[in-house]
Design an enzyme around this catalytic site. Sequence first.
Site, PDB file in Angstrom:
ATOM      1  N   SER A 166       0.804  -1.237   0.000  1.00 21.65           N
ATOM      2  CA  SER A 166       0.000   0.000   0.000  1.00 21.65           C
ATOM      3  C   SER A 166       0.830   1.276   0.000  1.00 21.65           C
ATOM      4  CB  SER A 166      -0.956   0.015   1.201  1.00 21.65           C
ATOM      5  OG  SER A 166      -2.039  -0.852   0.972  1.00 21.65           O
ATOM      6  N   TYR A 168      -4.296   3.046   7.600  1.00 24.08           N
ATOM      7  CA  TYR A 168      -5.556   2.335   7.697  1.00 24.08           C
ATOM      8  C   TYR A 168      -6.384   2.980   8.818  1.00 24.08           C
ATOM      9  CZ  TYR A 168      -2.388  -0.729   5.152  1.00 24.08           C
ATOM     10  OH  TYR A 168      -1.458  -1.215   4.288  1.00 24.08           O
ATOM     11  N   TYR A 202      -3.365  -2.454 -10.539  1.00 18.63           N
ATOM     12  CA  TYR A 202      -3.341  -2.264  -9.083  1.00 18.63           C
ATOM     13  C   TYR A 202      -2.501  -3.349  -8.401  1.00 18.63           C
ATOM     14  CZ  TYR A 202      -4.982  -1.999  -4.263  1.00 18.63           C
ATOM     15  OH  TYR A 202      -5.040  -1.921  -2.891  1.00 18.63           O
ATOM     16  N   VAL A 220       1.233  -3.739   3.926  1.00 21.78           N
ATOM     17  CA  VAL A 220       1.166  -5.036   4.614  1.00 21.78           C
ATOM     18  C   VAL A 220       2.380  -5.914   4.311  1.00 21.78           C
ATOM     19  CG1 VAL A 220      -1.341  -5.009   4.820  1.00 21.78           C
ATOM     20  CG2 VAL A 220      -0.284  -6.109   2.827  1.00 21.78           C
ATOM     21  N   LYS A 251       0.479   3.341  -3.065  1.00 19.75           N
ATOM     22  CA  LYS A 251      -0.679   4.218  -3.297  1.00 19.75           C
ATOM     23  C   LYS A 251      -0.287   5.693  -3.269  1.00 19.75           C
ATOM     24  CE  LYS A 251      -3.782   0.854  -1.130  1.00 19.75           C
ATOM     25  NZ  LYS A 251      -4.520   0.494   0.098  1.00 19.75           N
TER      26      LYS A 251
END
Length: 304
Positions: free
Chosen positions: A64, A240, A189, A258, A67
């Site tokens: 992540s 998160y 993605y 993660v 992103k």
Amino acid sequence: MIDFQNVIDTIHNNLKDEVNRGLVADYIPELADIDVQNFGIHLRLLNGQTFATGDWNKKFSIQSISKVLTLAMALPMYPENLWQRVDVEPSGNPFNHLSLLELENGIPRNPLINAGAIVIADVLISLLENPKEDFLNYVREVVDDHTIEFNQKVAESERLTGYNNYAAANLLKAYGNLENDVDVVLDFYFHQCAIEMTCEQLSKAFIMFANHGACCLKTNQLSASQAKRINAIMLTCGFYDEAGEFAFEVGLPGKSGVGGGIVALLPNHFTISVWSPGLNMKGNSLLGMQALEQFTSMTKLSIF
């Protein structure tokens, strides 16, 4: 003058023998076998000085953290319309939660949860001629390192197990917030999440956010205003549903993945990357969170 090498060596020594290291992200099969004992720290100052300890030069899947990089690539190309398709509010829910997406008519809460990052992936696919290749080259240029690659096994592992992401993408498509085919968007993605980097490479990649958008990119640089906005999103949404805890304990904008990586920064001063693949219950690196709390406590360097 702070002795940064001594600070990060002390933190590494404080935590390297910790028994409770969290659990690796075994729901992605290719990440299940990563050695939980890995632990590295890399610090880069804006003046170019670097300090490192532990497993700082081992590659890992940034997940992540990617992103932030897709957002940084998309924003200069799509500055006005981007925020009509994705919001900038903390979600207060896990990164893969779907309920808010339906309640809010297919507009993800922010670009750092899965649904938001899938919208950003869709934006890039619409704008780029060769999306995966172009994004990989963008990351390589930002870091000035052409050895960076996708881990194809991790990307395929995510494709085979990413049911929640398929659900999110189909929901986005149903609300008219994906322009491209669901499978095409998710292929991009899954590959962006499967980029492998070291702590050193991550620290360099995030220098632009500490340096008002400026980096070694020749084109498509962030403006100072855009860098400020991305830093704000990292502070409020980068961990998160533990972003508040990270701001409270560490006090820096940053992003976790993660794969066990965390990168954080202090504008005008430094970037710091930590990797320890064992995760806490919220999906953030257990030792990484502790290491960064110790770092800002010992150095008194945070945004607060």
